[in-house]
Design a protein around this motif. Structure first.
Motif, PDB file in Angstrom:
ATOM      1  N   ILE A   1      -4.632   2.161 -15.019  1.00 39.76           N
ATOM      2  CA  ILE A   1      -2.935   1.825 -14.097  1.00 39.76           C
ATOM      3  C   ILE A   1      -3.161   0.259 -13.014  1.00 39.76           C
ATOM      4  O   ILE A   1      -3.907   0.532 -12.555  1.00 39.76           O
ATOM      5  CB  ILE A   1      -2.737   2.829 -12.670  1.00 39.76           C
ATOM      6  CG1 ILE A   1      -2.907   4.966 -14.219  1.00 39.76           C
ATOM      7  CG2 ILE A   1      -0.922   2.943 -12.733  1.00 39.76           C
ATOM      8  CD1 ILE A   1      -1.677   5.333 -15.079  1.00 39.76           C
ATOM      9  N   LEU A   2      -2.213  -0.231 -13.924  1.00 40.59           N
ATOM     10  CA  LEU A   2      -1.979  -1.900 -13.090  1.00 40.59           C
ATOM     11  C   LEU A   2      -0.925  -1.451 -12.373  1.00 40.59           C
ATOM     12  O   LEU A   2      -0.216  -1.028 -12.634  1.00 40.59           O
ATOM     13  CB  LEU A   2      -1.638  -2.421 -14.478  1.00 40.59           C
ATOM     14  CG  LEU A   2      -1.217  -3.706 -13.812  1.00 40.59           C
ATOM     15  CD1 LEU A   2      -2.761  -4.448 -13.363  1.00 40.59           C
ATOM     16  CD2 LEU A   2      -0.820  -5.119 -15.460  1.00 40.59           C
ATOM     17  N   VAL A   3      -1.354  -1.994 -11.331  1.00 41.88           N
ATOM     18  CA  VAL A   3      -0.352  -1.941  -9.729  1.00 41.88           C
ATOM     19  C   VAL A   3      -0.114  -3.722 -10.490  1.00 41.88           C
ATOM     20  O   VAL A   3      -1.231  -4.703  -9.661  1.00 41.88           O
ATOM     21  CB  VAL A   3      -1.085  -1.504  -8.690  1.00 41.88           C
ATOM     22  CG1 VAL A   3      -0.126  -1.728  -8.178  1.00 41.88           C
ATOM     23  CG2 VAL A   3      -0.977   0.034  -8.876  1.00 41.88           C
ATOM     24  N   ALA A   4       1.138  -3.909  -9.691  1.00 41.96           N
ATOM     25  CA  ALA A   4       0.752  -5.562  -9.355  1.00 41.96           C
ATOM     26  C   ALA A   4       2.260  -5.726  -8.685  1.00 41.96           C
ATOM     27  O   ALA A   4       3.243  -4.786  -8.833  1.00 41.96           O
ATOM     28  CB  ALA A   4       1.886  -6.579 -10.923  1.00 41.96           C
ATOM     29  N   ARG A   5       2.742  -6.573  -8.472  1.00 37.57           N
ATOM     30  CA  ARG A   5       4.285  -7.182  -7.584  1.00 37.57           C
ATOM     31  C   ARG A   5       5.220  -7.312  -8.940  1.00 37.57           C
ATOM     32  O   ARG A   5       6.030  -6.827  -8.941  1.00 37.57           O
ATOM     33  CB  ARG A   5       3.520  -8.761  -6.799  1.00 37.57           C
ATOM     34  CG  ARG A   5       4.938  -9.667  -6.348  1.00 37.57           C
ATOM     35  CD  ARG A   5       4.491  -9.990  -5.101  1.00 37.57           C
ATOM     36  NE  ARG A   5       6.169 -10.210  -4.796  1.00 37.57           N
ATOM     37  CZ  ARG A   5       7.104 -11.351  -4.980  1.00 37.57           C
ATOM     38  NH1 ARG A   5       6.204 -12.018  -6.449  1.00 37.57           N
ATOM     39  NH2 ARG A   5       8.012 -11.850  -4.294  1.00 37.57           N
TER      40      ARG A   5
END
Length: 171
Positions: A88-92
Motif C-alpha cells: 500500500i503506497l502512501v504519498a503526498r
C-alpha cells in the motif's frame, strides 16, 4: 493511454522547455533551472480558479520531479524484484508515470494526501485495478511501515489497523 500521451505532450511542451533553456542560459545549472521553472509554474497555476486545470499542476510537478531525479541520477524506486508483495503506497502526491514505476501486481492500493478521483494517477490506477483514496490530509502521521491497511477506492475509505470484522468483511 490517452493520459500518458497527454503527459508526454507536457514533457515535449516547447514553452516549458524554452523556459528551462532560458534559465540555464542565465547561468543556472540544469537542476536549478528545472526547479525555478517548476516553482514559477506552481505559483502561476495556484492562482487559476478552475479545479481541473489546477489538477494538471500535479502532472507538471511529477514531470519536473522525474526530470530532476534523472539530472541528479537518483533512483526513484527499487526494482520490481526487490518490492514486497501487497504494497500500500502512501504519498503526498503521485503522477501517472510515477505510478507505473511500481509493479502493479504487487501494488494493492494508493493513499494520497492530495489528489482526487479525476486526478490522472487515480484514473491510471483504476485502469490497472489499483484502488486509490485521495485527500487524506496528514496520512503520513498515521500510517507507518508495516501497518495493516485496507484501501477502499470505491467508497473513499482507508482503514488503518482494521479489526478482525473489517478484515473479514473485505476478505
Amino acid at each position: 493511454r490517452d493520459i500518458l500521451e497527454a503527459y508526454q505532450m507536457f514533457a515535449k511542451d516547447r514553452g516549458w522547455l524554452a523556459r528551462i533553456d532560458a534559465t540555464i542560459e542565465k547561468g543556472l545549472s540544469a537542476e536549478a533551472a528545472v526547479q525555478r521553472v517548476q516553482n514559477e509554474t506552481r505559483a502561476r497555476m495556484m492562482q487559476i480558479s478552475d479545479a481541473y486545470i489546477r489538477e494538471r499542476l500535479q502532472d507538471l510537478e511529477d514531470l519536473s520531479n522525474r526530470l530532476l531525479s534523472h539530472l541528479m541520477k537518483e533512483t526513484r524506486v527499487k526494482s520490481h524484484q526487490d518490492m514486497p508483495d501487497n504494497i500500500i503506497l502512501v504519498a503526498r502526491t503521485l503522477g501517472p508515470a510515477a505510478l507505473l514505476d511500481f509493479d502493479h501486481t504487487k501494488l494493492k492500493g494508493v493513499i494520497l494526501e492530495k489528489g482526487s478521483a479525476s486526478n490522472h494517477v487515480a484514473i491510471v490506477a483504476r485502469a490497472l485495478g489499483i484502488p486509490v483514496v485521495g485527500q487524506c490530509g496528514d496520512i503520513h502521521n498515521f500510517v507507518f511501515n508495516g501497518d495493516q491497511v485496507i484501501v477502499d477506492g470505491d467508497h473513499g475509505m482507508v482503514y488503518i489497523g482494521p479489526g478482525d470484522y473489517i478484515v473479514d468483511l473485505y476478505t
